[in-house]
Design a protein around this motif. Structure first.
Motif, short mmCIF file in Angstrom:
data_model
loop_
_atom_site.label_atom_id
_atom_site.label_comp_id
_atom_site.label_asym_id
_atom_site.label_seq_id
_atom_site.Cartn_x
_atom_site.Cartn_y
_atom_site.Cartn_z
N LYS A 70 0.80 -1.16 0.06
CA LYS A 70 0.04 0.22 -0.02
C LYS A 70 0.80 1.34 0.06
O LYS A 70 0.48 2.26 -0.92
CB LYS A 70 -0.84 -0.04 1.15
N ASN A 71 1.95 1.38 0.86
CA ASN A 71 2.87 2.66 1.05
C ASN A 71 3.58 2.78 -0.22
O ASN A 71 3.64 3.89 -0.84
CB ASN A 71 3.62 2.23 2.16
N CYS A 72 4.01 1.63 -1.04
CA CYS A 72 4.62 1.77 -2.25
C CYS A 72 3.73 2.30 -3.37
O CYS A 72 4.22 3.07 -4.04
CB CYS A 72 5.32 0.42 -2.68
N ALA A 115 4.32 -1.91 -7.38
CA ALA A 115 4.27 -1.87 -6.02
C ALA A 115 4.38 -3.09 -5.31
O ALA A 115 5.00 -2.88 -4.31
CB ALA A 115 2.80 -0.93 -5.53
N LEU A 116 3.76 -4.12 -5.69
CA LEU A 116 3.75 -5.54 -5.17
C LEU A 116 5.24 -6.07 -5.30
O LEU A 116 5.67 -6.48 -4.13
CB LEU A 116 2.74 -6.42 -6.00
N LEU A 117 5.70 -5.97 -6.51
CA LEU A 117 7.08 -6.51 -6.61
C LEU A 117 8.22 -5.51 -5.63
O LEU A 117 8.93 -6.45 -4.78
CB LEU A 117 7.53 -6.39 -7.93
N TRP A 118 7.77 -4.39 -5.50
CA TRP A 118 8.68 -3.67 -4.80
C TRP A 118 8.50 -3.77 -3.17
O TRP A 118 9.38 -3.97 -2.33
CB TRP A 118 8.35 -2.08 -4.87
N GLY A 119 7.35 -4.15 -2.80
CA GLY A 119 6.66 -4.27 -1.47
C GLY A 119 7.68 -5.80 -1.16
O GLY A 119 7.94 -5.93 0.03
N LEU A 120 7.24 -6.61 -1.90
CA LEU A 120 8.01 -8.28 -1.56
C LEU A 120 9.42 -8.06 -1.45
O LEU A 120 9.77 -8.73 -0.72
CB LEU A 120 7.56 -8.96 -2.76
#
Length: 662
Positions: free
Chosen positions: A521-523, A572-577
């Motif tokens: 969410k933040n990303c 954002a999902l890839l970055w969060g992971l």
């Protein structure tokens, strides 16, 4: 972990030996994260990504151009077509990572030649001084690299624009991402332990079965293994079919677009266009007939409209003069009666004379002031003038009606010309037949491969049911018919451990997902720069599907997001992971901005690329990271090194040169 250098020799389009310095350090004290490599499509950008994967993982590498090729065939395919037969193909990757609290450098070297005899490459690992091989590390390299950059999560750090597009368009993440999530969350360890326990239990049950029970047990296990193997094979076939579905779908769309652009659609609708044209001609003729009727009435008088106006004004003046003359006669008669009456009153003669003079002068003044001095030439009566007024009114109405009908007729004629042009642009009959056949063939092939995909999905569902049934049968049979003796305790304990592992996995998933949800969410909000679009992101613990919610807690359907916003969500999902993994690993992105509009590109250039990792390798065309974007990165001091992949189409070779397109 930091990539320091990549060396290519006779690999893909890279002829001879070429070296790329990937070190983000610009001097001893300062470093910029981005290594920017520019190249046109087909110029070797994806080959560089494959080289990094191949150097790290060898036969296990998930290279983009391998497909269904065997490893020896893939290695042969990677050899430069113009390389000297006696020269070997070689890739080297130098990287640094922290081991026992101190930096360690390794140079991974893989060499091979066309049609390798043993079917594999030769692996060498060199240490800091690059003069001695570390044979002990070669033997356990797969296990060693898994501790640094596991293959299962590598796609979160080494990815391309197509991967982001696929992740953005699908409601549920693809298997590759699901596996990476499981690896990052530590869930694969619990799954592996559960499988190992099941193997242990079955082994213990076999040890104490008699010959008859053992034969039946082995038969069930054989069937189970066959079904599981068939299931895995069908899963791979389904992946291939899904790729073909996408490819044939694109072919069908292209054929349909060509059919429309080249007049095929218009040709197919020719009869309808002809009918529309006839209707417009008929309507135009009706308007012409109506105009003829108007022309047969008062409308021609419009040609002498100024004369009619003059006649009308003259008639009004003459009528007014006539009315004044009549009024004068009436007043004279009245004055005569008045004077006769005054004389009968025996008034003084001078008074009567004065009254008579006053009345005569008053009538004369009234007549002089109102009577027109113009000549009378029309001599029309009041009825004729009324008829003229009626004709003038009808003429005005007829003119307005005629103007409207003329505008309507012009509109019909323009529409007729448009329809004629559309018919003229239609494909010729033989060309139309070719276009139509191409569309039909593409549709047939698309439907066929789509049907095969659906059938394969159904087979997988049936196999899954059979596997579940066989596992249940195996469990029931062994529980009812085998004597566990001393292994009974192990089997019972294993069942309890498996139940505990299930609960542990569920709780671990929820705990890790909560952190991942917050990071994603933040990303997403950081990249999107819209704080009011999404308030919370939830990730399903089974499918890892992302659900978005607004400030009021209402779901935000994914289809409401624009294409650019969907891709930002995928990034954002890839970055969060990557953040949740806790690993300091390089990020390499191939074709990073191909499908984004200018505003979302700006967000990625300014917010994501400089912050994605301590080292970010960007492989871009000139239309993705253009002159404006690269200038922004330079001004922000985000770029450490720039390279240009220059492709010579005549020699079919790529040369790496310092600098970017601009």
């Amino acid at each position: 972990m930091i990539f320091l250098e990549l060396v290519l020799q006779n690999f893909g389009p890279y002829s001879g030996k070429q070296v790329i310095n990937l070190n983000p350090k610009i001097d001893e004290d300062n470093s910029n994260p981005i290594i920017l490599l520019g190249g046109m499509n087909g110029g070797g950008k994806t080959t560089l990504m494959d080289a990094i994967r191949l150097a790290l993982y060898g036969q296990r590498a998930q290279c983009s151009t391998r497909g269904n090729l065997s490893y020896p065939d893939f290695l042969t395919q990677c050899v430069n077509s113009k390389a000297d037969p006696i020269e070997k193909t070689r890739i080297e990757l130098v990287f640094e990572h922290i081991e026992e609290d101190r930096p360690i450098k390794y140079r991974v070297v893989r060499t091979w030649e066309k049609n390798p005899k043993d079917g594999k490459d030769h692996l060498g690992i060199l240490g800091d001084d690059e003069t001695w091989p570390i044979d002990s590390l070669v033997n356990i390299w797969d296990e060693y690299i898994e501790n640094i950059l596991p293959l299962g999560i590598s796609n979160l750090f080494l990815f391309d624009g197509e991967q982001v597009k696929e992740l953005a368009e699908q409601e549920i993440p693809p298997p590759m991402v699901v596996d990476a999530i499981n690896g990052l969350l530590g869930l694969e360890l619990a799954d592996k332990l559960a499988v190992d326990l099941e193997v242990l239990v079955n082994r213990k049950k076999r040890e104490f079965a008699d010959n008859k029970d053992l034969a039946k047990l082995e038969a069930i296990e054989t069937r189970l293994n066959e079904k599981q193997e068939e299931y895995e094979n069908n899963e791979k076939k389904l992946e291939v079919l899904n790729i073909k579905v996408t490819e044939f779908g694109k072919i069908h769309e292209e054929a349909l677009a060509k059919f429309v652009n080249e007049g095929g659609k218009i040709a197919a609708e020719r009869s309808q266009l002809e009918r529309e044209k006839e209707d417009k001609i008929k309507s135009g003729n009706n308007v012409r007939e109506s105009l003829c009727e108007l022309a047969s009435d008062v409308l021609p008088l419009a040609l002498i409209s100024p004369l009619l106006s003059q006649v009308q004004r003259q008639g009004e003046k003459e009528l007014k003069n006539q009315q004044i003359q009549l009024a004068k006669d009436v007043l004279i008669a009245r004055d005569e009666r008045l004077l006769n009456w005054l004389q009968q009153l025996n008034l003084e003669s001078n008074k009567v004379t004065n009254i008579q003079s006053f009345l005569a002068e008053d009538i004369n003044n009234l007549y002089t002031n109102n009577l027109s001095t113009e000549n009378t030439w029309l001599n029309g009566d009041e009825e004729s003038l009324s008829l003229l007024d009626n004709i003038t009114y009808r003429l005005q109405v007829a003119q307005n009606t005629a103007q409207k009908q003329l505008d309507e007729l012009n509109s019909y004629e323009e529409e007729i010309l448009t329809l004629e042009r559309q018919v003229q642009t239609a494909a010729a009959p033989e060309e139309y037949t070719k276009l139509q056949n191409a569309v039909k063939q593409a549709q047939t092939e698309f439907n066929k491969i789509q049907s095969q995909s659906e059938m394969m999905k159904q087979q997988l569902i049936e196999l899954e049911t059979e596997i579940k049934k066989l596992k249940q049968e195996l469990n029931e049979y062994t529980v009812e018919n085998l004597k566990y003796q001393n292994s009974e305790h192990i089997i019972d304990s294993a069942a309890k451990v498996q139940a505990t592992l299930k609960v542990f996995r569920e709780r671990l998933t929820l705990r890790k997902l909560n952190k991942l949800e917050e990071e994603v969410k933040n990303c997403f909000l950081y990249l999107l720069h819209k704080s009011d679009l999404v308030h919370r992101i939830a990730i399903d613990s089974n499918t890892f599907k992302l659900s978005l919610y607004d400030l009021n807690g209402k779901p935000v359907p994914k289809h409401r997001l624009s294409a650019g916003e969907k891709q930002l969500l995928a990034i954002a999902l890839l970055w969060g992971l990557a953040k949740v993994s806790g690993r300091r690993l390089p990020v390499a992105i191939d074709t990073p901005l191909g499908r984004l509009d200018s505003s979302h590109r700006h967000n990625l250039v300014e917010r994501y690329f400089p912050a994605a990792s301590h080292q970010v390798i960007l492989l871009s065309t000139d239309t993705e990271i253009g002159e404006k974007e690269v200038q922004t990165l330079r001004e922000n001091e985000a770029i450490a090194r720039e390279y240009l992949l220059h492709y010579n189409s005549s020699k079919r070779e790529t040369t790496i040169k310092p600098g970017y397109f601009w």
